[in-house]
Design an enzyme around this catalytic site. Structure first.
Site, PDB file in Angstrom:
ATOM      1  N   TYR A 101      -6.823   6.353   4.346  1.00  0.00           N
ATOM      2  CA  TYR A 101      -7.132   5.530   3.158  1.00  0.00           C
ATOM      3  C   TYR A 101      -6.221   4.043   3.453  1.00  0.00           C
ATOM      4  O   TYR A 101      -6.919   2.897   2.920  1.00  0.00           O
ATOM      5  CB  TYR A 101      -5.960   6.372   1.607  1.00  0.00           C
ATOM      6  CG  TYR A 101      -6.287   4.825   0.653  1.00  0.00           C
ATOM      7  CD1 TYR A 101      -7.357   4.343   0.497  1.00  0.00           C
ATOM      8  CD2 TYR A 101      -4.890   3.913   0.249  1.00  0.00           C
ATOM      9  CE1 TYR A 101      -7.002   3.142  -0.965  1.00  0.00           C
ATOM     10  CE2 TYR A 101      -4.366   3.669  -0.531  1.00  0.00           C
ATOM     11  CZ  TYR A 101      -5.717   3.029  -1.206  1.00  0.00           C
ATOM     12  OH  TYR A 101      -4.957   2.097  -1.768  1.00  0.00           O
ATOM     13  N   GLU A 113       1.080  -1.088   0.206  1.00  0.00           N
ATOM     14  CA  GLU A 113      -0.310  -0.236  -0.542  1.00  0.00           C
ATOM     15  C   GLU A 113       0.913   1.103   0.361  1.00  0.00           C
ATOM     16  O   GLU A 113       0.525   2.363  -0.697  1.00  0.00           O
ATOM     17  CB  GLU A 113      -0.988   0.278   1.012  1.00  0.00           C
ATOM     18  CG  GLU A 113      -2.616  -0.862   1.277  1.00  0.00           C
ATOM     19  CD  GLU A 113      -3.101  -1.000   0.107  1.00  0.00           C
ATOM     20  OE1 GLU A 113      -3.036   0.375  -0.612  1.00  0.00           O
ATOM     21  OE2 GLU A 113      -3.687  -1.941  -0.827  1.00  0.00           O
ATOM     22  N   ASP A 123      -9.640   5.798  -2.328  1.00  0.00           N
ATOM     23  CA  ASP A 123      -8.819   6.144  -3.059  1.00  0.00           C
ATOM     24  C   ASP A 123      -9.143   6.977  -4.644  1.00  0.00           C
ATOM     25  O   ASP A 123     -10.438   7.179  -4.652  1.00  0.00           O
ATOM     26  CB  ASP A 123      -7.486   5.226  -3.811  1.00  0.00           C
ATOM     27  CG  ASP A 123      -7.756   3.744  -4.471  1.00  0.00           C
ATOM     28  OD1 ASP A 123      -9.314   4.088  -4.825  1.00  0.00           O
ATOM     29  OD2 ASP A 123      -7.439   3.403  -5.009  1.00  0.00           O
TER      30      ASP A 123
END
Length: 330
Positions: free
Chosen positions: A117, A34, A135
């Protein structure tokens, strides 16, 4: 659209790309992916993911690494604060969580560089927490299907999209739902060439049916870019090159560079004996850098460290300087 999640996840299971971080529940590996994929395309980030996983098998290994080593591995990805935060977060896990990587969104948000997020993504994918991931891909899919023109870069917009995303998320398989909507935005509902004629939501998509696809999502702010002129000196002596370490603030913080002179124009600040070798424009998110590289034998005017040419790869240097070195020694 009561069947939104079902249609989406069915599509995902039949069309998803085979990516390594989708085949694990390890929060450490998911976190790595991520952070690497923030502001980075999957095809570019994949090699970096493998590089980090090969070097650091656990969060403990990463916490032990020096900042120079982490930034050297990060070289070329840009947004180098992500690389610095990666190491700081690993140290946090060791010191504040007894080396056990957290799986819930509340504790994940305590880690350096992990926001709403990232915490939602990691907790969802590793622990099936029912929390929507929002996102750029999700903004685009939802704004088009539901014709939402609230700017996504405002507090109201973020609140509105988060509320809708959480209302739509599956209670049965939130992880697949989140992966699916992100994948849909990345491969079907793309920014410039969306595959509207092959879209499973084309009948319901308000943007498609009202010719608004390229108008959504809406942003209220335009990024203002500054222009800077950088003049680098490449000083070579006895198979060694001179490098200097940058300050802790600003672009390329704590990285190594060639001796630099910044000017307000592209005119060379050097005498004629220092010859221009290469030049380029280097684009950052908020800055346009016009970089010129000069070969110089001015050995005594600069402080720094002399590095053997075959050892330069151990130092974290900005991509634009690496590009210059690649063309110089090709």
């Amino acid at each position: 659209m009561n069947n939104f999640s079902t249609k989406l996840t069915d599509w995902y299971h039949n069309n998803k790309r085979d990516l390594p971080w989708r085949n694990t529940r390890d929060p450490f590996k998911i976190w790595l992916s991520e952070i690497i994929l923030q502001q980075t395309r999957v095809d570019q980030g994949l090699s970096y993911y493998h590089k980090f996983i090969d070097r650091f098998s656990s969060v403990k290994d990463l916490a032990k690494a020096s900042e120079d080593e982490v930034l050297s591995l990060w070289q070329g990805l840009g947004y180098y604060s992500r690389g610095r935060n990666l190491r700081k977060a690993a140290i946090q896990v060791m010191e504040e969580f007894d080396g056990v990587f957290p799986k819930d969104s509340i504790n994940l948000k305590k880690l350096k560089g992990v926001g709403d997020y990232s915490s939602a993504a990691i907790s969802s994918f590793s622990n099936d927490e029912k929390i929507a991931v929002v996102d750029g891909n999700v903004f685009r899919v939802l704004s088009r299907i539901f014709n939402i023109n609230t700017p996504i870069d405002t507090g109201q917009g973020k609140k509105e999209f988060n509320a809708l995303a959480n209302a739509l998320i599956s209670s049965i398989d939130p992880a697949s739902h989140n992966q699916a909507i992100m994948e849909y935005g990345a491969t079907v509902c793309t920014p410039k060439k969306p595959l509207c004629n092959n879209c499973i939501f084309s009948d319901q998509c308000e943007a498609f049916n009202n010719d608004l696809v390229y108008s959504l999502p809406v942003k209220s702010k335009k990024i203002k870019k500054t222009t800077r002129h950088f003049h680098f000196e490449f000083i070579l002596k006895e198979n060694k090159m001179l490098l200097q370490k940058r300050d802790e603030k600003g672009i390329w913080a704590n990285m190594y560079q060639l001796p630099l002179t910044e000017t307000t124009s592209d005119q060379s600040p050097f005498s004629e004996k220092i010859k221009l070798n290469w030049q380029c424009k280097h684009v950052l998110s908020h800055q346009n850098l016009f970089c010129k590289f000069y070969t110089s034998d001015d050995y005594n005017s600069h402080e720094g460290i002399w590095v053997e040419l075959n050892q330069v790869e151990k130092y974290a240097i900005p991509k634009v300087i690496d590009n210059f070195l690649s063309q110089y020694f090709q």
